[in-house]
Design an enzyme around this catalytic site. Structure first.
Site, PDB file in Angstrom:
ATOM      1  N   LYS A 173     -28.875 -57.677 -54.220  1.00  0.00           N
ATOM      2  CA  LYS A 173     -28.891 -58.195 -52.682  1.00  0.00           C
ATOM      3  C   LYS A 173     -30.159 -58.023 -52.744  1.00  0.00           C
ATOM      4  O   LYS A 173     -30.903 -59.373 -52.424  1.00  0.00           O
ATOM      5  CB  LYS A 173     -28.220 -57.956 -51.388  1.00  0.00           C
ATOM      6  N   SER A 180     -29.015 -54.138 -48.656  1.00  0.00           N
ATOM      7  CA  SER A 180     -28.068 -52.735 -48.261  1.00  0.00           C
ATOM      8  C   SER A 180     -26.530 -53.532 -48.704  1.00  0.00           C
ATOM      9  O   SER A 180     -26.570 -55.382 -48.484  1.00  0.00           O
ATOM     10  CB  SER A 180     -28.776 -52.803 -47.020  1.00  0.00           C
ATOM     11  N   ASP A 181     -25.850 -52.371 -48.785  1.00  0.00           N
ATOM     12  CA  ASP A 181     -23.946 -52.363 -48.702  1.00  0.00           C
ATOM     13  C   ASP A 181     -23.643 -51.152 -47.893  1.00  0.00           C
ATOM     14  O   ASP A 181     -24.302 -49.981 -48.333  1.00  0.00           O
ATOM     15  CB  ASP A 181     -23.823 -53.130 -50.239  1.00  0.00           C
ATOM     16  N   THR A 182     -22.679 -51.462 -46.904  1.00  0.00           N
ATOM     17  CA  THR A 182     -21.864 -50.377 -46.701  1.00  0.00           C
ATOM     18  C   THR A 182     -20.528 -50.410 -46.649  1.00  0.00           C
ATOM     19  O   THR A 182     -19.559 -51.556 -47.101  1.00  0.00           O
ATOM     20  CB  THR A 182     -22.132 -50.298 -45.237  1.00  0.00           C
ATOM     21  N   ALA A 211     -25.559 -47.741 -49.256  1.00  0.00           N
ATOM     22  CA  ALA A 211     -27.122 -47.972 -50.234  1.00  0.00           C
ATOM     23  C   ALA A 211     -28.049 -49.205 -49.908  1.00  0.00           C
ATOM     24  O   ALA A 211     -27.784 -50.196 -49.654  1.00  0.00           O
ATOM     25  CB  ALA A 211     -26.379 -48.827 -51.621  1.00  0.00           C
TER      26      ALA A 211
END
EC number: 3.6.1.9
Length: 191
Positions: free
Chosen positions: A53, A74-76, A111
């Site tokens: 991203k 960011s990713d969750t 992250a």
């Protein structure tokens, strides 16, 4: 005022949290395919998506904007028993996830990546979350609220899904989608 950072995310929660940190930012729309590769552990997967991203954002601004402005990606993900729980496809999928989480502990991995054409840095926060035991009626009512539809693991800790959480060990804001302290530390390396 000129943006200090570009946010490569359409998430209203990430916008809210970055605003809370006090940074000036513009939102970039990036299209990254979120497909888990067979060889990837959950940690590798969430970190790859975060980097993808941010790097997609860097590519998007290279020609049109200040290419030295950092991009935040960011990713969750939610993980239980080593299995990644993505956003639900429908009620049946959400119910399956919430029943899996019911009465148990799981991990939420977030992250955060900051990137420019010259540099990329990632931090990952893993938070342990415990759920109370859920009834089928609670799950149905929660689904009908519409809240779980766009959330990894089918719940939002900051909304009415927070009533299912009996305990957390880690970062509440990371569970929401952006760990404040770690994001701030990363941004200070670029600004």
């Amino acid at each position: 005022m000129e943006a200090q950072v570009f946010l490569a995310s359409g998430s209203p929660r990430r916008k809210e949290l970055l605003t809370q940190l006090g940074y000036q930012f513009d939102v970039l729309s990036v299209d990254v395919e979120e497909i888990h590769q067979e060889h990837e552990t959950p940690l590798m997967y969430v970190e790859r998506l975060s980097k993808d991203k941010a790097q997609a954002g860097v590519k998007a601004i290279e020609k049109t904007k200040n290419k030295y402005t950092p991009v935040l990606g960011s990713d969750t993900i939610v993980v239980i028993d080593g299995v990644i729980l993505e956003k639900p496809k429908d009620f049946k999928d959400a119910k399956r996830m919430l029943l899996a989480l019911s009465g148990r502990q799981h991990q939420v991995m977030t992250a955060v990546t900051i990137a420019t054409p010259e540099k990329i840095r990632t931090k990952t926060v893993i938070t342990q979350v415990w759920f109370k035991t859920l009834s089928e009626q609670e799950i149905e009512q929660y689904w009908e609220s519409g809240e779980p539809c766009d959330k990894a693991g089918s719940y939002g800790i900051q909304g009415s899904g927070g009533r299912f959480v009996s305990r957390i060990d880690g970062s509440y804001h990371a569970v929401m989608g952006l760990p404040l302290m770690e994001t701030d530390q990363l941004l200070h390396q670029f600004l």
